[in-house]
Enzyme design. Structure first.
Site, PDB file in Angstrom:
ATOM      1  N   GLY A 106      10.111  -3.794   2.816  1.00  0.00           N
ATOM      2  CA  GLY A 106      11.150  -3.156   2.894  1.00  0.00           C
ATOM      3  C   GLY A 106      12.538  -3.464   1.827  1.00  0.00           C
ATOM      4  O   GLY A 106      12.965  -4.543   2.145  1.00  0.00           O
TER       5      GLY A 106
ATOM      6  N   PRO B 288       0.914  -1.161   0.038  1.00  0.00           N
ATOM      7  CA  PRO B 288      -0.078   0.035  -0.034  1.00  0.00           C
ATOM      8  C   PRO B 288       0.838   1.088   0.179  1.00  0.00           C
ATOM      9  O   PRO B 288       1.766   1.170   0.721  1.00  0.00           O
ATOM     10  CB  PRO B 288      -0.716  -0.129   1.288  1.00  0.00           C
ATOM     11  N   MET B 289       0.590   2.159  -1.043  1.00  0.00           N
ATOM     12  CA  MET B 289       1.325   3.292  -0.938  1.00  0.00           C
ATOM     13  C   MET B 289       0.336   4.827  -1.199  1.00  0.00           C
ATOM     14  O   MET B 289      -0.199   4.560  -2.184  1.00  0.00           O
ATOM     15  CB  MET B 289       2.333   3.277  -1.988  1.00  0.00           C
TER      16      MET B 289
ATOM     17  N   GLY C 271       7.147  -2.281  -2.622  1.00  0.00           N
ATOM     18  CA  GLY C 271       6.464  -1.029  -3.001  1.00  0.00           C
ATOM     19  C   GLY C 271       7.252  -0.108  -3.880  1.00  0.00           C
ATOM     20  O   GLY C 271       7.000  -0.307  -5.203  1.00  0.00           O
ATOM     21  N   ARG C 272       8.373   0.518  -3.513  1.00  0.00           N
ATOM     22  CA  ARG C 272       8.812   1.549  -4.310  1.00  0.00           C
ATOM     23  C   ARG C 272       9.659   0.772  -5.485  1.00  0.00           C
ATOM     24  O   ARG C 272       9.614   1.492  -6.609  1.00  0.00           O
ATOM     25  CB  ARG C 272      10.028   2.268  -3.523  1.00  0.00           C
TER      26      ARG C 272
ATOM     27  N   CYS D 153       2.244   4.318   9.916  1.00  0.00           N
ATOM     28  CA  CYS D 153       2.370   5.537   9.137  1.00  0.00           C
ATOM     29  C   CYS D 153       3.250   6.281  10.244  1.00  0.00           C
ATOM     30  O   CYS D 153       2.696   6.699  11.220  1.00  0.00           O
ATOM     31  CB  CYS D 153       0.987   6.018   8.873  1.00  0.00           C
TER      32      CYS D 153
HETATM   33  C1  LIG Z   1       5.058   6.985  -1.063  1.00  0.00           C
HETATM   34  C2  LIG Z   1       4.814   5.857  -0.059  1.00  0.00           C
HETATM   35  C3  LIG Z   1       3.294   5.770   0.556  1.00  0.00           C
HETATM   36  C4  LIG Z   1       3.231   4.930   1.487  1.00  0.00           C
HETATM   37  N1  LIG Z   1       1.762   4.941   2.071  1.00  0.00           N
HETATM   38  C5  LIG Z   1       1.722   3.715   2.980  1.00  0.00           C
HETATM   39  C6  LIG Z   1       0.369   3.644   3.356  1.00  0.00           C
HETATM   40  O1  LIG Z   1      -0.577   4.405   3.037  1.00  0.00           O
HETATM   41  N2  LIG Z   1       0.054   2.425   4.157  1.00  0.00           N
HETATM   42  C7  LIG Z   1       1.290   1.491   4.484  1.00  0.00           C
HETATM   43  O2  LIG Z   1       1.076   0.622   5.557  1.00  0.00           O
HETATM   44  N3  LIG Z   1       2.603   1.821   4.158  1.00  0.00           N
HETATM   45  C8  LIG Z   1       2.721   2.950   3.277  1.00  0.00           C
HETATM   46  N4  LIG Z   1       3.866   2.901   2.659  1.00  0.00           N
HETATM   47  C9  LIG Z   1       5.183   1.987   3.127  1.00  0.00           C
HETATM   48  C10 LIG Z   1       5.170   0.912   1.971  1.00  0.00           C
HETATM   49  O3  LIG Z   1       3.979  -0.080   1.939  1.00  0.00           O
HETATM   50  C11 LIG Z   1       6.268  -0.246   2.517  1.00  0.00           C
HETATM   51  O4  LIG Z   1       6.101  -0.786   3.676  1.00  0.00           O
HETATM   52  C12 LIG Z   1       7.709   0.682   2.294  1.00  0.00           C
HETATM   53  O5  LIG Z   1       7.837   1.706   1.437  1.00  0.00           O
HETATM   54  C13 LIG Z   1       9.002  -0.238   2.210  1.00  0.00           C
HETATM   55  O6  LIG Z   1       8.832  -1.000   1.240  1.00  0.00           O
HETATM   56  P1  LIG Z   1       9.663  -0.675  -0.069  1.00  0.00           P
HETATM   57  O7  LIG Z   1      11.347  -0.672   0.244  1.00  0.00           O
HETATM   58  O8  LIG Z   1       9.547  -1.940  -0.905  1.00  0.00           O
HETATM   59  O9  LIG Z   1       9.134   0.320  -0.758  1.00  0.00           O
HETATM   60  C14 LIG Z   1       4.301   4.155   1.704  1.00  0.00           C
HETATM   61  C15 LIG Z   1       5.674   4.056   1.106  1.00  0.00           C
HETATM   62  C16 LIG Z   1       5.725   5.196   0.148  1.00  0.00           C
HETATM   63  C17 LIG Z   1       7.094   5.194  -0.214  1.00  0.00           C
END
Ligand SMILES: Cc1cc2nc3c(=O)[nH]c(=O)nc-3n(C[C@H](O)[C@H](O)[C@H](O)COP(=O)(O)O)c2cc1C
Length: 348
Positions: free
Chosen positions: A205, A20-21, A228-229, A104
């Site tokens: 992560g 979720p992002m 995510g990213r 969050c």
């Molecule tokens: C722009 C952005 C928005 C995010 N929004 C949420 C969110 O609404 N809810 C949530 O649980 N995590 C949110 N996250 C965290 C991601 O779900 C994830 O746990 C985190 O980015 C680490 O994973 P990654 O390294 O694959 O990006 C967000 C991350 C980013 C970068």
């Protein structure tokens, strides 16, 4: 990566979950994630404060389509009753899972007692999970960070309690809230959490490749990885992780996916909101050495979405056929709207 697993009685066909992002996980993103191999997709967080203050500034509403399932919808808030009611509304949209945000780190959210602050208030966190579990028949899952402060191990204390209160799965992004996105995710904690609970744990992560995803699954005992990213403007990364197909997309494929994304987002958000929302996606899709920098700059400076589409298709005319095919495969006109505001303050 292509083996199935379950959360409660929801079967998930691959070991890859799309994160979720907030400000990113619109419907086009989730649908695309499913097409490229994510076994489960998650909405950006919706605010249960919308239940208490119906007249609060509307940030847009979540729309759910039939080809997104299995789908988790994430809620955030601090009041157990309101969270329970929000969960009932989520269930009414046909979501498969209700996910709760205890991760969050953004001040606007934590100062209301929601998001990562709940990691330091286990009693209230449990009341929230219990209220949701009592309100709906769907599995309830929790997404959390390691804790509020650097070095915190709060997730290991609260995780087992949340499972006792009814959580059917836990996702851990092992950074502290204080860390935001600096440093790296400490997945040694993920392995420790797996040892402590008897529900599936999802590792989130810094996961960007199949090799790392497989190694992490093997060493941590996590049931799945969340990305995510790494998937921003890059659904091909999901395909690489699930199927090992690491081939670079052609320019035609990039343009077809981007134009489809643009059209779907305009349909979901309306042209005015979509225009500013989409800018970051242009950078993500056209970067990574796929197109020359001046072309990317040119696209970013264009005023109308119509022009963006025209320029993109002019540079890769072969994309038109691909795009037609993709559009013909999308089911139309069967959406359900969730009357809860989408938060722009996401993070987790
Ligand atoms: C722009 C952005 C928005 C995010 N929004 C949420 C969110 O609404 N809810 C949530 O649980 N995590 C949110 N996250 C965290 C991601 O779900 C994830 O746990 C985190 O980015 C680490 O994973 P990654 O390294 O694959 O990006 C967000 C991350 C980013 C970068």
């Amino acid at each position: 990566m292509r083996s199935s697993w379950s959360i409660g009685d929801v079967e998930i066909p691959t070991r890859l979950v799309l994160a979720p992002m907030a400000g990113v996980s619109v419907q086009a993103f989730r649908r695309q994630g499913r097409r490229f191999g994510a076994g489960l997709v998650c909405s950006e967080m919706v605010s249960c404060a919308g239940i208490e203050h119906r007249n609060e500034r509307t940030l847009g509403y979540l729309r759910v389509a039939s080809d997104e399932h299995p789908l988790a919808i994430q809620v955030f808030g601090s009041d157990p009753d309101a969270m329970g009611e929000a969960a009932r509304m989520v269930a009414a949209t046909g979501a498969d899972i209700v996910d709760v945000n205890f991760g969050c780190p953004v001040k606007k959210v934590t100062k209301t007692g929601a998001g990562a602050t709940l990691l330091e208030d286990p009693d209230q966190a449990c009341r929230i999970v219990e209220a949701i579990a009592a309100a709906v028949d769907l599995p309830v899952t929790v997404k959390m960070r390691r804790g509020l402060r650097d070095g915190s191990r709060a997730c290991l204390e609260i995780g087992p309690r949340l499972v006792e209160c009814g959580a059917s799965s836990l996702t851990l992004h092992p950074r502290s809230a204080e860390q935001m996105y600096t440093g790296s995710a400490d997945h040694a904690l993920t392995a420790e959490l797996v040892e402590l609970v008897d529900v599936p744990v999802v590792a989130s992560g810094d996961i960007t490749s199949r090799a790392w995803a497989q190694a992490l699954l093997a060493t941590s005992g996590a049931a799945a990885v969340m990305v995510g990213r790494g998937a921003q403007g890059n659904p091909w990364a999901l395909r690489e992780m699930v199927d090992g197909d690491g081939s670079e997309p052609t320019r035609e494929a990039v343009v077809a996916e981007l134009v489809l994304f643009v059209r779907e987002t305009v349909r979901e958000l309306g042209e005015r909101r979509a225009a500013s929302f989409l800018k970051k996606f242009y950078g993500w899709y056209l970067g990574r050495g796929r197109f020359p920098k001046p072309f990317k700059q040119e696209i970013l400076l264009l005023d109308s979405i119509e022009e963006v589409e025209r320029r993109l298709l002019a540079v890769a005319p072969g994309a038109i056929e691909l795009l037609d095919r993709l559009e013909s495969e999308i089911p139309a006109g069967d959406e359900v709207t969730l009357e809860l505001p989408v938060s722009i303050y996401g993070g987790g």
